[in-house]
Structure formats: structure tokens, C-alpha cells
Design a protein around this motif. Structure first.
Motif, PDB file in Angstrom:
ATOM      1  N   SER A  30       0.824  -1.206   0.000  1.00 35.80           N
ATOM      2  CA  SER A  30       0.000   0.000   0.000  1.00 35.80           C
ATOM      3  C   SER A  30       0.858   1.256   0.000  1.00 35.80           C
ATOM      4  CB  SER A  30      -0.928  -0.004   1.221  1.00 35.80           C
ATOM      5  OG  SER A  30      -1.758  -1.145   1.215  1.00 35.80           O
ATOM      6  N   ILE A  31       1.986   1.214   0.706  1.00 37.70           N
ATOM      7  CA  ILE A  31       2.887   2.360   0.756  1.00 37.70           C
ATOM      8  C   ILE A  31       3.659   2.493  -0.556  1.00 37.70           C
ATOM      9  CG2 ILE A  31       4.970   3.285   1.858  1.00 37.70           C
ATOM     10  CD1 ILE A  31       3.949   2.063   4.482  1.00 37.70           C
ATOM     11  N   ASN A  32       4.115   1.367  -1.071  1.00 38.29           N
ATOM     12  CA  ASN A  32       4.981   1.390  -2.255  1.00 38.29           C
ATOM     13  C   ASN A  32       4.243   1.695  -3.557  1.00 38.29           C
ATOM     14  OD1 ASN A  32       7.075   0.730  -0.564  1.00 38.29           O
ATOM     15  ND2 ASN A  32       7.117  -1.438  -1.114  1.00 38.29           N
ATOM     16  N   VAL A  33       3.021   1.172  -3.702  1.00 37.12           N
ATOM     17  CA  VAL A  33       2.324   1.311  -4.978  1.00 37.12           C
ATOM     18  C   VAL A  33       0.996   2.055  -4.868  1.00 37.12           C
ATOM     19  CG1 VAL A  33       3.410  -0.750  -5.908  1.00 37.12           C
ATOM     20  CG2 VAL A  33       1.200  -0.954  -4.763  1.00 37.12           C
ATOM     21  N   GLY A  34       0.689   2.589  -3.702  1.00 36.18           N
ATOM     22  CA  GLY A  34      -0.523   3.379  -3.545  1.00 36.18           C
ATOM     23  C   GLY A  34      -1.744   2.548  -3.201  1.00 36.18           C
ATOM     24  N   HIS A  35      -2.862   3.236  -2.996  1.00 33.22           N
ATOM     25  CA  HIS A  35      -4.079   2.568  -2.562  1.00 33.22           C
ATOM     26  C   HIS A  35      -4.599   1.572  -3.587  1.00 33.22           C
ATOM     27  CE1 HIS A  35      -5.026   6.114   0.361  1.00 33.22           C
ATOM     28  NE2 HIS A  35      -4.123   5.286   0.831  1.00 33.22           N
ATOM     29  N   GLY A  37      -2.974  -0.141  -5.912  1.00 32.86           N
ATOM     30  CA  GLY A  37      -2.136  -1.334  -5.925  1.00 32.86           C
ATOM     31  C   GLY A  37      -2.356  -2.166  -4.679  1.00 32.86           C
ATOM     32  N   GLY A  38      -2.501  -1.488  -3.538  1.00 37.41           N
ATOM     33  CA  GLY A  38      -2.759  -2.200  -2.289  1.00 37.41           C
ATOM     34  C   GLY A  38      -4.080  -2.947  -2.332  1.00 37.41           C
ATOM     35  N   LEU A  39      -5.100  -2.322  -2.937  1.00 38.74           N
ATOM     36  CA  LEU A  39      -6.392  -2.989  -3.060  1.00 38.74           C
ATOM     37  C   LEU A  39      -6.308  -4.208  -3.968  1.00 38.74           C
ATOM     38  CD1 LEU A  39      -8.790   0.095  -3.356  1.00 38.74           C
ATOM     39  CD2 LEU A  39      -8.613  -1.513  -1.439  1.00 38.74           C
ATOM     40  N   ALA A  40      -5.535  -4.114  -5.043  1.00 39.51           N
ATOM     41  CA  ALA A  40      -5.349  -5.269  -5.930  1.00 39.51           C
ATOM     42  C   ALA A  40      -4.700  -6.416  -5.161  1.00 39.51           C
ATOM     43  CB  ALA A  40      -4.481  -4.878  -7.129  1.00 39.51           C
ATOM     44  N   PHE A  41      -3.749  -6.080  -4.309  1.00 36.79           N
ATOM     45  CA  PHE A  41      -3.051  -7.092  -3.513  1.00 36.79           C
ATOM     46  C   PHE A  41      -4.008  -7.770  -2.528  1.00 36.79           C
ATOM     47  CE2 PHE A  41      -0.537  -8.470   0.139  1.00 36.79           C
ATOM     48  CZ  PHE A  41       0.456  -9.219  -0.469  1.00 36.79           C
ATOM     49  N   VAL A  42      -4.804  -6.970  -1.798  1.00 33.46           N
ATOM     50  CA  VAL A  42      -5.694  -7.561  -0.798  1.00 33.46           C
ATOM     51  C   VAL A  42      -6.847  -8.334  -1.441  1.00 33.46           C
ATOM     52  CG1 VAL A  42      -5.131  -5.822   0.932  1.00 33.46           C
ATOM     53  CG2 VAL A  42      -7.123  -5.485  -0.515  1.00 33.46           C
ATOM     54  N   LEU A  43      -7.242  -7.946  -2.654  1.00 31.87           N
ATOM     55  CA  LEU A  43      -8.254  -8.731  -3.353  1.00 31.87           C
ATOM     56  C   LEU A  43      -7.706 -10.113  -3.702  1.00 31.87           C
ATOM     57  CD1 LEU A  43      -9.913  -6.073  -5.704  1.00 31.87           C
ATOM     58  CD2 LEU A  43     -10.939  -7.208  -3.706  1.00 31.87           C
ATOM     59  N   PRO A 105       7.015   5.491  -5.015  1.00 24.29           N
ATOM     60  CA  PRO A 105       6.028   4.733  -5.794  1.00 24.29           C
ATOM     61  C   PRO A 105       6.605   4.293  -7.139  1.00 24.29           C
ATOM     62  CG  PRO A 105       5.080   6.746  -4.887  1.00 24.29           C
ATOM     63  CD  PRO A 105       6.551   6.822  -4.665  1.00 24.29           C
ATOM     64  N   VAL A 106       6.352   3.025  -7.491  1.00 19.36           N
ATOM     65  CA  VAL A 106       6.817   2.506  -8.778  1.00 19.36           C
ATOM     66  C   VAL A 106       5.676   1.780  -9.489  1.00 19.36           C
ATOM     67  CG1 VAL A 106       9.238   2.283  -8.092  1.00 19.36           C
ATOM     68  CG2 VAL A 106       7.634   0.419  -7.610  1.00 19.36           C
ATOM     69  N   PHE A 107       4.436   2.104  -9.103  1.00 14.00           N
ATOM     70  CA  PHE A 107       3.277   1.365  -9.589  1.00 14.00           C
ATOM     71  C   PHE A 107       2.905   1.745 -11.019  1.00 14.00           C
ATOM     72  CE2 PHE A 107      -1.389   0.891  -9.931  1.00 14.00           C
ATOM     73  CZ  PHE A 107      -1.433  -0.483  -9.797  1.00 14.00           C
ATOM     74  N   ARG A 108       2.585   0.716 -11.825  1.00 12.51           N
ATOM     75  CA  ARG A 108       2.093   0.908 -13.185  1.00 12.51           C
ATOM     76  C   ARG A 108       0.793   0.143 -13.346  1.00 12.51           C
ATOM     77  NH1 ARG A 108       7.475  -1.270 -15.893  1.00 12.51           N
ATOM     78  NH2 ARG A 108       7.004  -2.758 -14.240  1.00 12.51           N
ATOM     79  N   LYS A 109      -0.113   0.624 -14.197  1.00 13.13           N
ATOM     80  CA  LYS A 109      -1.440   0.027 -14.321  1.00 13.13           C
ATOM     81  C   LYS A 109      -1.387  -1.441 -14.708  1.00 13.13           C
ATOM     82  CE  LYS A 109      -4.099   4.199 -15.295  1.00 13.13           C
ATOM     83  NZ  LYS A 109      -5.009   4.887 -16.237  1.00 13.13           N
ATOM     84  N   ARG A 110      -0.421  -1.805 -15.543  1.00 13.37           N
ATOM     85  CA  ARG A 110      -0.375  -3.199 -15.988  1.00 13.37           C
ATOM     86  C   ARG A 110       0.054  -4.145 -14.873  1.00 13.37           C
ATOM     87  NH1 ARG A 110       4.094  -0.967 -18.836  1.00 13.37           N
ATOM     88  NH2 ARG A 110       6.126  -1.791 -18.204  1.00 13.37           N
ATOM     89  N   VAL A 167      -5.124  -0.863   3.964  1.00 15.81           N
ATOM     90  CA  VAL A 167      -4.619  -0.214   2.756  1.00 15.81           C
ATOM     91  C   VAL A 167      -4.801   1.300   2.857  1.00 15.81           C
ATOM     92  CG1 VAL A 167      -4.987   0.095   0.280  1.00 15.81           C
ATOM     93  CG2 VAL A 167      -4.964  -2.205   1.254  1.00 15.81           C
ATOM     94  N   MET A 168      -5.983   1.723   3.269  1.00 19.85           N
ATOM     95  CA  MET A 168      -6.285   3.146   3.324  1.00 19.85           C
ATOM     96  C   MET A 168      -5.497   3.884   4.411  1.00 19.85           C
ATOM     97  SD  MET A 168      -8.202   3.516   0.825  1.00 19.85           S
ATOM     98  CE  MET A 168      -9.264   2.605  -0.283  1.00 19.85           C
ATOM     99  N   LEU A 169      -5.162   3.161   5.468  1.00 26.64           N
ATOM    100  CA  LEU A 169      -4.465   3.788   6.589  1.00 26.64           C
ATOM    101  C   LEU A 169      -3.022   3.311   6.703  1.00 26.64           C
ATOM    102  CD1 LEU A 169      -7.269   3.545   9.318  1.00 26.64           C
ATOM    103  CD2 LEU A 169      -6.765   5.467   7.801  1.00 26.64           C
ATOM    104  N   ALA A 170      -2.468   2.811   5.597  1.00 23.95           N
ATOM    105  CA  ALA A 170      -1.145   2.181   5.619  1.00 23.95           C
ATOM    106  C   ALA A 170      -0.068   3.071   6.243  1.00 23.95           C
ATOM    107  CB  ALA A 170      -0.728   1.777   4.210  1.00 23.95           C
TER     108      ALA A 170
END
Length: 206
Positions: A30-35, A37-43, A105-110, A167-170
Motif C-alpha cells: 500500500s505504501i509502495n504502490v498506492g491505494h 495497488g494495495g487494493l489489488a493485492f488484498v483482493l 512509488p513505482v506502480f504501473r497500471k499493468r 490499505v487506506m491507513l497504511a
């Protein structure tokens, strides 16, 4: 059904208290790739929990055919909860290297799918998680199918909702992850597991 809902809520809260690799990974992602990306991970983690819960219920459902073994299986499951609780409360060590470090942050949509699969496999390949779900399934082996559905849907929903909050409060949670606080969370989780296991055994004895 109200009793099943309460039991599912209790199960979900117990799982939420656990502090392990998935917990730290949720915060770090959540910190590294944003909310997002964090949501994708927890899903991905939630999909894994749902899969493991289904599989564990399938195995425990098989045991139902052995009606004479229901009590024994429930006692074994309750005993595992107590042992796991003792481990968390008194023996689980805190690894300082698990503490979170902020990175750019190093997050990309793909990367959404990659993050989803990362969460799924990190959770699935943790043998302790499957044992927890199998124990949970065994502890409610005497319930009807409908009651078990309510129990596990409630538990899974609470775990997912809690992960989304993480995720929201990471960033805020990160500052609270001191060794002392982690140790306290482990002890609380341990005593809750012990109490839950003992309560299940007492209920079987009544």
C-alpha cells in the motif's frame, strides 16, 4: 442464523488480529504502490482466503459422514486453536527486519494482475493459513450447511474489510508498528484464540 453470524464475526475478528507476512505485505504494498495497488493485492489475498475456506470446508464436510468422529474432530480443531494461541501469546518472536520502510512509488497500471496474483499466492503458499481455515471448518462441523455459509461469508467479509482499512491507513499504521505494539497484538491474538478454543470445547462438553 444470528448465532452463525456472531460466530462468523468472531472468527473474522480473530483472523484480523493475526500479525504475519501477509499483514506486513499489505502495508508495504500500500505504501509502495498506492491505494489502488494495495487494493489489488488484498483482493488477491481475499480470493485465496475464499479458496482455502472452500477447500477446508470440503474436507471437513467429508468428515461429517463419519458421524461418530464429529466430536473428536471438533476437539482436535479446538486444541489446535489453543496451541496456536499459546504460540502467539508466549512464543512468537518479533523480527525487526519485518518493519516497514517507505520507498518511492513505482506502480504501473499493468501491474494490477501481478499484484493480485502476488497476494493470492503469498497467502495460499502459507501452510499456516490453510491449517487455520481447516481448524475453523472443523470447529463448526456440527452446524448446518446454511449456517456454515453464513459463518464463512461473514468471516471473509470482515477480513477483507479490515484489509481494505489497512490499505487506506497504511502510512498511519506504519508509524505504529513498533516491536512493542506488534508483541502486544500477538499476545491479544493469542489469548483470543485460547479463549475461543476453550469455549468450543466447553460447548461440546455441555
Amino acid at each position: 442464523m444470528i448465532e452463525a453470524f456472531i460466530k462468523g464475526a468472531s472468527m473474522g475478528l480473530i483472523l484480523c488480529l493475526a500479525v504475519g507476512p501477509v499483514f506486513f505485505s499489505v502495508i508495504k504494498h500500500s505504501i509502495n504502490v498506492g491505494h489502488r495497488g494495495g487494493l489489488a493485492f488484498v483482493l488477491g489475498v481475499s480470493a485465496s482466503d475464499t479458496t482455502l475456506a472452500f477447500i477446508s470446508n470440503f474436507f471437513s464436510q467429508f468428515f461429517i459422514s463419519l458421524s461418530s468422529q464429529k466430536v473428536a474432530i471438533s476437539i482436535i480443531g479446538s486444541t489446535f486453536l489453543i496451541v496456536l494461541g499459546i504460540y502467539y501469546a508466549f512464543f512468537k518472536k518479533i523480527r525487526i527486519r519485518d518493519r516497514i520502510k517507505r520507498t518511492p512509488p513505482v506502480f504501473r497500471k499493468r501491474d494490477y494482475l501481478q499484484l493480485f496474483l502476488s497476494g493470492f499466492f503469498l497467502n495460499t503458499l502459507n501452510p499456516g493459513i490453510f491449517l487455520v481455515w481447516l481448524t475453523a471448518s472443523s470447529s463448526v462441523i456440527t452446524h448446518t450447511i446454511n449456517e456454515r455459509i453464513v459463518i464463512f461469508v461473514t468471516a471473509l467479509a470482515i477480513v477483507l474489510a479490515t484489509d481494505i482499512v489497512k490499505v487506506m491507513l497504511a502510512n498511519k499504521i506504519r508509524t505504529r508498528l513498533t516491536p512493542r505494539n506488534i508483541h502486544l497484538m500477538n499476545r491479544v491474538n493469542g489469548f483470543v484464540l485460547i479463549s475461543f478454543g476453550i469455549a468450543l470445547i466447553i460447548r461440546l462438553a455441555i
